[in-house]
Design an enzyme around this catalytic site. Structure first.
Site, PDB file in Angstrom:
ATOM      1  N   LYS A  43       1.360   4.965  -6.468  1.00 43.97           N
ATOM      2  CA  LYS A  43       0.844   4.133  -5.291  1.00 43.97           C
ATOM      3  C   LYS A  43       0.884   2.742  -5.754  1.00 43.97           C
ATOM      4  O   LYS A  43       0.227   2.486  -6.633  1.00 43.97           O
ATOM      5  CB  LYS A  43      -0.841   4.737  -4.937  1.00 43.97           C
ATOM      6  CG  LYS A  43      -1.019   3.893  -3.758  1.00 43.97           C
ATOM      7  CD  LYS A  43      -2.516   4.129  -3.356  1.00 43.97           C
ATOM      8  CE  LYS A  43      -2.812   3.531  -1.876  1.00 43.97           C
ATOM      9  NZ  LYS A  43      -2.361   2.144  -2.011  1.00 43.97           N
TER      10      LYS A  43
ATOM     11  N   ARG B 199       2.091  -4.354   7.792  1.00 44.22           N
ATOM     12  CA  ARG B 199       1.118  -3.353   8.106  1.00 44.22           C
ATOM     13  C   ARG B 199       0.484  -3.589   9.508  1.00 44.22           C
ATOM     14  O   ARG B 199       0.301  -2.680  10.476  1.00 44.22           O
ATOM     15  CB  ARG B 199       0.099  -3.227   7.220  1.00 44.22           C
ATOM     16  CG  ARG B 199      -0.762  -1.850   7.430  1.00 44.22           C
ATOM     17  CD  ARG B 199      -1.817  -1.952   6.403  1.00 44.22           C
ATOM     18  NE  ARG B 199      -2.795  -0.919   6.565  1.00 44.22           N
ATOM     19  CZ  ARG B 199      -2.938   0.316   5.732  1.00 44.22           C
ATOM     20  NH1 ARG B 199      -2.015   0.364   4.642  1.00 44.22           N
ATOM     21  NH2 ARG B 199      -3.723   1.052   6.199  1.00 44.22           N
TER      22      ARG B 199
END
Length: 567
Positions: A256, A276
């Site tokens: 991640k 995003r």
């Protein structure tokens, strides 16, 4: 064309309803009444949007412009309007009262007409669009005049909802779930088909129009389109990663990265980048555009990945460094040289005309690897995130420690057979991080500081999100963990979002998201969520998240339940 009065009456009726089923029925009735050509507009309006979220179009109307327009339309001073808003706590209620008073005290030409002309939904939209497109010298006056026209042409009740729409905050609790079910009911189509159509279009306006015009067959023909971004699939923190991996039997394990999510649309030599929040950030990241052009060997593709700011040794920099690149409008080339980017790709949703989101993760992974070319040297700028398929918990722990040692956040653990579910958060994508538990929460209130911080906002009321009602539910206040520099930055961000100040305390329109660490979640009757955070502490601003991406009340309940299991 459909009159805006129909829309206002629906909003008024919904405000008096507490039942989700009744609200859905009211929205369904409205959708059936609206002309097909206006249906996309009405669908977005009822969700407090003027433009589709993916379009990047912004109204650009703040409270000061709205007050000025209302003042011109009513003859009441701006100071008097501001005082009324402080009393009512709502611009919509204030607009209704102001224009009611005007109609009472002023005989207008329209009072001698047999019937006043009605605003249509289309005309309201066109006035908003004209206002949004005004730029440069005189643009504020253009915006005010278009709002003034709407107020002068509307009834007090219509003005209430026009003023709220101008701030894109209807306050009637209608979100995507309600509209999805309303479309299904209005046009007799299955809710799961409506949901899938929404997933591939990211636009319920398009879905509603298709359902009205062509029913089930039309919905099934809708698909992903290049340069119309879809919502990104979301992950959640796993309270017990070992148990989750055992449930999966085998998991796809990846690092991640501590970067900024980016959705990449490639069409021939044209590359468009979305953040995003689905904002177009292409112009801020020309180096990333060139990386994609050089290494993604596909005629058309939509890719999902993480952009990470790296230092001269290729080590990841702090999360805030990559956000500096995403927000940059000037001296872009200079900033690109100072903060180079590494692109880590981990999924693909569309390839050469084919939608891939319904394929299992492992098949999407093969498609991704097939269209990305990079050597060991190129991996400093682009790579496909290394993925290990395993059920070995010791190996998962080893990968986790390696990710932390390399300077990244932790690991992602994914279900190898899972489809790509835009906008959904569930157990198919899980993350493990070493931090104390954190939540992403929207700022909905604040208060000024004291002493040397008297000119800065010193405390922030934060809220989780309820997707069922589209409401933000308070869960606590955060005032620790902030430096003076961070306080100044947040004060600047929130100044234009303040509403109804009283005694140094004021409400804030939910646009800013904070990551907040905490020791424990406790039951509490003091906040609308029913919970409170024990020892909350500011971690960082999440500029990459929209307020609706704040952690949900459902996640709060899950974390609370998990705490009880540990006792």
């Amino acid at each position: 064309m459909t009159s805006f009065r129909e829309f206002a009456e629906t909003c008024q009726a919904i405000e008096k309803i507490s039942s989700t089923i009744e609200t859905t029925n009211k929205v369904s009735e409205l959708l059936r009444k609206v002309d097909a050509e206006e249906l996309p507009l009405a669908t977005h309006f009822i969700m407090s949007e003027v433009f589709p979220a993916w379009s990047g179009e912004q109204l650009g109307i703040g409270t000061s412009l709205l007050y000025a327009a209302l003042s011109r339309a009513s003859g009441m001073s701006i100071k008097s309007i501001e005082a009324l808003i402080r009393t009512t706590g709502d611009i919509g209620d204030a607009a209704l009262l102001v224009l009611k008073e005007k109609r009472k005290n002023q005989a207008t030409f329209s009072s001698f007409m047999e019937e006043e002309p009605e605003l249509s939904i289309t005309e309201v939209y066109q006035r908003f669009k004209t206002a949004s497109e005004a730029t440069g010298k005189g643009s504020q006056d253009v915006k005010i005049k278009n709002l003034q026209f709407l107020f002068n042409s509307s009834s007090p009740r219509e003005a209430k909802y026009i003023s709220r729409l101008a701030l894109e905050e209807l306050r009637i609790g209608v979100g995507e779930g309600v509209v999805r079910d309303a479309i299904a009911k209005a046009f007799s189509v299955p809710a799961d088909v409506v949901e899938h159509a929404f997933m591939v279009t990211n636009d319920l306006g398009i879905v509603a129009e298709a359902a009205k015009k062509g029913g089930l067959e039309a919905l099934e023909t809708l698909g992903i389109e290049i340069n119309r971004p879809i919502k990104m699939m979301l992950s959640q923190i796993s309270p017990d990663i070992d148990s989750d991996i055992r449930d999966m039997k085998e998991a796809a394990v990846e690092w991640k990265f501590d970067g900024a999510r980016v959705q990449i649309h490639k069409d021939g030599n044209s590359v468009t980048l979305f953040s995003r929040k689905l904002e177009n950030v292409t112009n801020s990241l020309p180096d990333l555009v060139e990386i994609v052009r050089k290494h993604v060997k596909a005629e058309s593709a939509i890719l999902d990945g993480e952009a990470v700011a790296v230092d001269e040794k290729g080590k990841p920099r702090a999360f805030q460094e990559i956000l500096k690149r995403f927000r940059r409008k000037y001296d872009v080339e200079e900033k690109a040289a100072g903060i180079p980017i590494q692109l880590n790709l981990f999924d693909i949703m569309y390839l050469n005309g084919k939608t891939l989101i319904d394929l299992p993760l492992l098949e999407r992974r093969k498609a991704l690897e097939s269209c990305v070319e990079s050597s060991v040297e190129d991996s400093k700028s682009i790579s496909v995130d290394e993925q290990v398929i395993t059920g070995d918990l010791e190996l998962v722990e080893k990968i986790y420690r390696e990710a932390l040692k390399a300077g990244h956040e932790g690991i992602m653990v994914k279900n190898p057979g899972s489809v790509y579910s835009p906008g959904k958060r569930g157990k198919n994508w899980l993350k493990k991080k070493p931090l104390m538990e954190t939540l992403d929460l929207a700022v909905v209130g604040a208060e000024w500081g004291f002493g040397r911080r008297a000119n800065l906002i010193g405390s922030y009321t934060v809220a989780c999100y309820d997707p069922e009602t589209s409401r933000f539910l308070q869960i606590g206040k955060v005032g620790t963990g902030l430096t003076d520099e961070q306080l100044r930055e947040l004060t600047g961000m929130l100044t234009g979002l303040m509403e109804g100040e009283s005694g140094g305390v004021f409400a804030v329109r939910p646009e800013v998201v904070l990551e907040v660490a905490f020791e424990e979640i406790q039951k509490s009757p003091n906040y609308a969520s029913g919970f409170a955070l024990r020892f909350p502490r500011f971690i960082r601003v999440r500029n990459d998240k929209a307020p609706e991406e704040a952690d949900s009340i459902q996640r709060i309940e899950r974390v609370y339940a998990q705490q009880l299991k540990r006792l």
